[in-house]
Write a protein that holds these residues in place. Structure first.
Motif, PDB file in Angstrom:
ATOM      1  N   GLU A  42     -83.198 -38.877   5.501  1.00  6.54           N
ATOM      2  CA  GLU A  42     -81.789 -38.932   5.098  1.00  6.54           C
ATOM      3  C   GLU A  42     -81.276 -37.540   4.729  1.00  6.54           C
ATOM      4  N   VAL A  43     -82.083 -36.809   3.977  1.00  4.99           N
ATOM      5  CA  VAL A  43     -81.687 -35.466   3.559  1.00  4.99           C
ATOM      6  C   VAL A  43     -81.573 -34.546   4.773  1.00  4.99           C
ATOM      7  N   LYS A  44     -82.507 -34.658   5.711  1.00  6.64           N
ATOM      8  CA  LYS A  44     -82.441 -33.835   6.925  1.00  6.64           C
ATOM      9  C   LYS A  44     -81.191 -34.165   7.732  1.00  6.64           C
ATOM     10  N   ASP A  45     -80.874 -35.464   7.845  1.00  5.49           N
ATOM     11  CA  ASP A  45     -79.667 -35.866   8.573  1.00  5.49           C
ATOM     12  C   ASP A  45     -78.413 -35.318   7.891  1.00  5.49           C
ATOM     13  N   LYS A  46     -78.403 -35.402   6.576  1.00  7.09           N
ATOM     14  CA  LYS A  46     -77.260 -34.894   5.823  1.00  7.09           C
ATOM     15  C   LYS A  46     -77.138 -33.380   6.007  1.00  7.09           C
ATOM     16  N   LEU A  47     -78.260 -32.689   5.964  1.00  7.42           N
ATOM     17  CA  LEU A  47     -78.267 -31.240   6.184  1.00  7.42           C
ATOM     18  C   LEU A  47     -77.737 -30.915   7.575  1.00  7.42           C
ATOM     19  N   GLN A  48     -78.160 -31.680   8.556  1.00  4.88           N
ATOM     20  CA  GLN A  48     -77.690 -31.470   9.926  1.00  4.88           C
ATOM     21  C   GLN A  48     -76.171 -31.632   9.994  1.00  4.88           C
ATOM     22  N   GLY A  49     -75.658 -32.672   9.344  1.00  2.82           N
ATOM     23  CA  GLY A  49     -74.212 -32.910   9.330  1.00  2.82           C
ATOM     24  C   GLY A  49     -73.456 -31.781   8.653  1.00  2.82           C
ATOM     25  N   VAL A  50     -73.974 -31.328   7.528  1.00  4.92           N
ATOM     26  CA  VAL A  50     -73.326 -30.237   6.802  1.00  4.92           C
ATOM     27  C   VAL A  50     -73.373 -28.952   7.629  1.00  4.92           C
ATOM     28  N   THR A  51     -74.493 -28.710   8.275  1.00  8.39           N
ATOM     29  CA  THR A  51     -74.630 -27.514   9.109  1.00  8.39           C
ATOM     30  C   THR A  51     -73.633 -27.551  10.265  1.00  8.39           C
ATOM     31  N   GLU A  52     -73.495 -28.698  10.894  1.00  5.08           N
ATOM     32  CA  GLU A  52     -72.537 -28.828  11.998  1.00  5.08           C
ATOM     33  C   GLU A  52     -71.106 -28.632  11.503  1.00  5.08           C
ATOM     34  N   ALA A  53     -70.796 -29.199  10.348  1.00  2.00           N
ATOM     35  CA  ALA A  53     -69.453 -29.033   9.779  1.00  2.00           C
ATOM     36  C   ALA A  53     -69.195 -27.563   9.429  1.00  2.00           C
ATOM     37  N   PHE A  54     -70.207 -26.910   8.889  1.00  2.48           N
ATOM     38  CA  PHE A  54     -70.076 -25.487   8.557  1.00  2.48           C
ATOM     39  C   PHE A  54     -69.832 -24.664   9.816  1.00  2.48           C
ATOM     40  N   ASP A  55     -70.600 -24.942  10.859  1.00  4.69           N
ATOM     41  CA  ASP A  55     -70.427 -24.214  12.119  1.00  4.69           C
ATOM     42  C   ASP A  55     -69.030 -24.438  12.694  1.00  4.69           C
ATOM     43  N   ALA A  56     -68.558 -25.681  12.635  1.00  5.47           N
ATOM     44  CA  ALA A  56     -67.213 -25.984  13.137  1.00  5.47           C
ATOM     45  C   ALA A  56     -66.159 -25.240  12.312  1.00  5.47           C
ATOM     46  N   SER A  57     -66.343 -25.209  11.003  1.00  7.15           N
ATOM     47  CA  SER A  57     -65.399 -24.499  10.135  1.00  7.15           C
ATOM     48  C   SER A  57     -65.424 -23.001  10.414  1.00  7.15           C
ATOM     49  N   THR A  58     -66.597 -22.473  10.662  1.00  3.09           N
ATOM     50  CA  THR A  58     -66.719 -21.045  10.967  1.00  3.09           C
ATOM     51  C   THR A  58     -65.997 -20.716  12.265  1.00  3.09           C
ATOM     52  N   ARG A  59     -66.176 -21.565  13.264  1.00  2.00           N
ATOM     53  CA  ARG A  59     -65.478 -21.342  14.538  1.00  2.00           C
ATOM     54  C   ARG A  59     -63.964 -21.425  14.342  1.00  2.00           C
ATOM     55  N   ALA A  60     -63.521 -22.404  13.567  1.00  2.00           N
ATOM     56  CA  ALA A  60     -62.082 -22.550  13.312  1.00  2.00           C
ATOM     57  C   ALA A  60     -61.543 -21.333  12.560  1.00  2.00           C
ATOM     58  N   ALA A  61     -62.311 -20.845  11.606  1.00  2.00           N
ATOM     59  CA  ALA A  61     -61.883 -19.661  10.845  1.00  2.00           C
ATOM     60  C   ALA A  61     -61.787 -18.443  11.758  1.00  2.00           C
ATOM     61  N   ARG A  62     -62.726 -18.308  12.669  1.00  2.00           N
ATOM     62  CA  ARG A  62     -62.670 -17.183  13.617  1.00  2.00           C
ATOM     63  C   ARG A  62     -61.432 -17.281  14.499  1.00  2.00           C
ATOM     64  N   ARG A  63     -61.152 -18.501  14.976  1.00  2.00           N
ATOM     65  CA  ARG A  63     -59.957 -18.695  15.809  1.00  2.00           C
ATOM     66  C   ARG A  63     -58.696 -18.339  15.020  1.00  2.00           C
ATOM     67  N   ASN A  65     -58.457 -16.359  12.480  1.00  2.00           N
ATOM     68  CA  ASN A  65     -58.435 -14.911  12.261  1.00  2.00           C
ATOM     69  C   ASN A  65     -57.953 -14.183  13.517  1.00  2.00           C
ATOM     70  N   GLN A  66     -58.415 -14.626  14.680  1.00  2.00           N
ATOM     71  CA  GLN A  66     -57.967 -14.008  15.933  1.00  2.00           C
ATOM     72  C   GLN A  66     -56.468 -14.210  16.127  1.00  2.00           C
ATOM     73  N   GLU A  67     -56.004 -15.418  15.863  1.00  2.00           N
ATOM     74  CA  GLU A  67     -54.573 -15.695  15.991  1.00  2.00           C
ATOM     75  C   GLU A  67     -53.774 -14.852  15.000  1.00  2.00           C
ATOM     76  N   PHE A  68     -54.285 -14.741  13.781  1.00  4.79           N
ATOM     77  CA  PHE A  68     -53.607 -13.925  12.772  1.00  4.79           C
ATOM     78  C   PHE A  68     -53.518 -12.474  13.230  1.00  4.79           C
ATOM     79  N   GLU A  69     -54.617 -11.954  13.749  1.00  7.63           N
ATOM     80  CA  GLU A  69     -54.623 -10.562  14.210  1.00  7.63           C
ATOM     81  C   GLU A  69     -53.652 -10.371  15.375  1.00  7.63           C
ATOM     82  N   GLN A  70     -53.547 -11.367  16.252  1.00  8.53           N
ATOM     83  CA  GLN A  70     -52.590 -11.273  17.355  1.00  8.53           C
ATOM     84  C   GLN A  70     -51.156 -11.250  16.827  1.00  8.53           C
ATOM     85  N   VAL A  71     -50.868 -12.134  15.878  1.00  8.11           N
ATOM     86  CA  VAL A  71     -49.524 -12.175  15.292  1.00  8.11           C
ATOM     87  C   VAL A  71     -49.240 -10.871  14.553  1.00  8.11           C
TER      88      VAL A  71
END
Length: 155
Positions: A42-63, A65-71
């Protein structure tokens, strides 16, 4: 050579004490947690979910930031184009309004890196006078300077 009976008795007593001590340790020891493996999964599954959410958030933040820099780059480009235009024409307009080639109108950005974040300094040298801040110009000179700025912006 065989142990005599006393030695054998002493050895037996020591063994009994040792067994008794080990039994006490066993009784004090908590039983094994049989659900530990399930909990670990259960803990490993939860960690996997949190890791995936973190990665998705990181990608969104990069996007973002790129949009902000373009503007930001576009804002700088548009502001600079307008500022450069006004900078180029304001002196000519001020000279024409004053009908004097010695008059000067000067624009400068307080923050050249990001001029839209700071103020714009506007100074005029009225005909026949030395350089003074706008506060020290007469009312008529200020009005002429304001008209020159207005015409430069609208040109």
């Amino acid at each position: 050579h065989l142990l005599d009976e006393e030695q054998l008795e002493a050895l037996m007593e020591k063994l009994k004490e040792s067994v008794s001590s080990l039994e006490e340790v066993l009784h004090r020891t908590t039983p094994p947690n049989l659900k530990a493996l399930e909990k670990m999964r259960e803990v490993k599954d939860k960690l996997q979910g949190v890791t995936e959410a973190f990665d998705a958030s990181t990608r969104a933040a990069r996007r973002c930031n790129q949009e902000f820099e373009q503007v930001k780059a576009q804002r700088f480009q548009l502001f600079s184009r307008c500022f450069e235009h006004v900078l180029l024409v304001i002196d000519r307009i001020y000279k024409r309004i004053c009908r004097n080639r010695s008059a000067q109108a000067i624009l400068s950005a307080e923050n050249p890196e990001e001029p839209y974040l700071g103020g714009i300094n506007y100074n005029c040298v009225a005909p026949g006078k030395r350089f003074m801040s706008m506060d020290n110009l007469s009312g008529g000179e200020k009005a002429i300077a304001a008209l020159a700025l207005l015409f430069a912006i609208h040109r």
